[in-house]
Design an enzyme around this catalytic site. Sequence first.
Site, short mmCIF file in Angstrom:
data_model
loop_
_atom_site.label_atom_id
_atom_site.label_comp_id
_atom_site.label_asym_id
_atom_site.label_seq_id
_atom_site.Cartn_x
_atom_site.Cartn_y
_atom_site.Cartn_z
N ASP A 18 -4.65 -8.25 -9.10
CA ASP A 18 -4.11 -7.26 -8.17
C ASP A 18 -3.11 -7.84 -7.16
O ASP A 18 -3.27 -7.66 -5.94
CB ASP A 18 -5.27 -6.61 -7.38
CG ASP A 18 -6.35 -6.03 -8.27
OD1 ASP A 18 -6.01 -5.47 -9.33
OD2 ASP A 18 -7.54 -6.12 -7.91
N GLU A 30 -4.29 4.46 -11.07
CA GLU A 30 -4.78 3.74 -9.90
C GLU A 30 -3.65 2.80 -9.48
O GLU A 30 -2.55 2.89 -10.01
CB GLU A 30 -6.10 3.00 -10.20
CG GLU A 30 -6.08 2.10 -11.40
CD GLU A 30 -7.44 1.44 -11.68
OE1 GLU A 30 -8.47 1.89 -11.17
OE2 GLU A 30 -7.45 0.44 -12.42
O1 FUB Z 1 -9.64 -5.44 -9.01
C1 FUB Z 1 -10.45 -4.31 -8.95
C2 FUB Z 1 -9.73 -3.10 -9.45
O2 FUB Z 1 -9.32 -3.28 -10.81
C3 FUB Z 1 -8.45 -2.78 -8.73
O3 FUB Z 1 -8.61 -2.26 -7.47
C4 FUB Z 1 -7.82 -1.88 -9.73
O4 FUB Z 1 -6.49 -1.58 -9.47
C5 FUB Z 1 -8.02 -2.68 -11.00
O5 FUB Z 1 -7.08 -3.71 -11.08
#
Ligand code: FUB
Length: 331
Positions: free
Chosen positions: A42, A218
């Site tokens: 991320d 997301e």
């Molecule tokens: O790293 C945890 C979660 O997985 C993130 O917040 C999402 O975007 C995905 O990458």
Amino acid sequence: MKPLTRRSLPWLLPALLLGLLPWRASLAQNPLNLGAMLRTADPSAHVWADGRLYLYTSHDEECQQDFHMKDWHAFSSTDLVNWTAHGPVLAIKDLKWADDYAWAPDAAYKNGKYYLVFPAGTGIKDREDPKRSTKWMGIGIAESDSPTGPFKDMIGGPLWRKPYANDPALFIDDDGKAYLYFHGSGADYHVVELADDLRGLKGGLQKMDMGGYEPKMEGPWVFKRQGLYYFTMPENNRALSHYTARSPKGPWTYRGVFMEPENGNNHHSIVQYQGQWLLFYHRWLDTPGAACAKKQRHVAAEYLQFNEDGSIRKLERTREGVADFARRVAR
Ligand code: FUB
């Protein structure tokens, strides 16, 4: 030195290739070298006034399951090959209102301070019986006098409790206005303006006009180039795609996928550094030395190109990544 004969020829090619190996290895820069035993994901990339490029990342536990994550890290570089690790800049243990899920952060600079906007939460996700899940996540905000932290929770709680939200992207426009984008339960494709001191909201969450195309998403990221705003995100959590608009609140026009899915979720950021547009993202890769056989997440980078019409050119994941960055910008 012995003269070359016909008999030495079969050895020549392998020897030459072996000789080239170190050179080849020095060109291989994906994933980025952020620390051999540190699993990062991320990445949120920013260039601050000191001229360095900073990455704020989340941090996977070794062989993690269900993303129970405990802290956020920062790294910086000027050549994108040699990285300085600044360690954890904030941890779940520093929060009063969450005990888990240190997921994808973002950072900003405003009012002479550095900010870390971060998702955190509590509870568990019951995959077999989702009704029994107690998992909740919200978005917090922390500040520091330094880009490398430590960051301090500014408000001792999330910016809001409902709806459930994570994956914040904080975009500060040229006029200083702060716009927060996120992934939210029943609230994707929403934006909220933050107060000038970033300690709360200015108005409510607003649904944006996405031109009628709203796949599951997301990890949004917003940036501006030549007066055009870009809303980018992993469509269905996998394929990086983009929209453009003339305002940070839309209406947005869908412009397509620029990176196809690979092995799992993706999460990215885009920034311009020393004249180059760069994409930072993570890959799920087999990991030598890992305590398990499963793929783990690692941060990687690629050059990003734009088409004449402003759309982002489709790109492939490469092994070299941005290894030649220093040479490229010196040209
Ligand atoms: O790293 C945890 C979660 O997985 C993130 O917040 C999402 O975007 C995905 O990458």
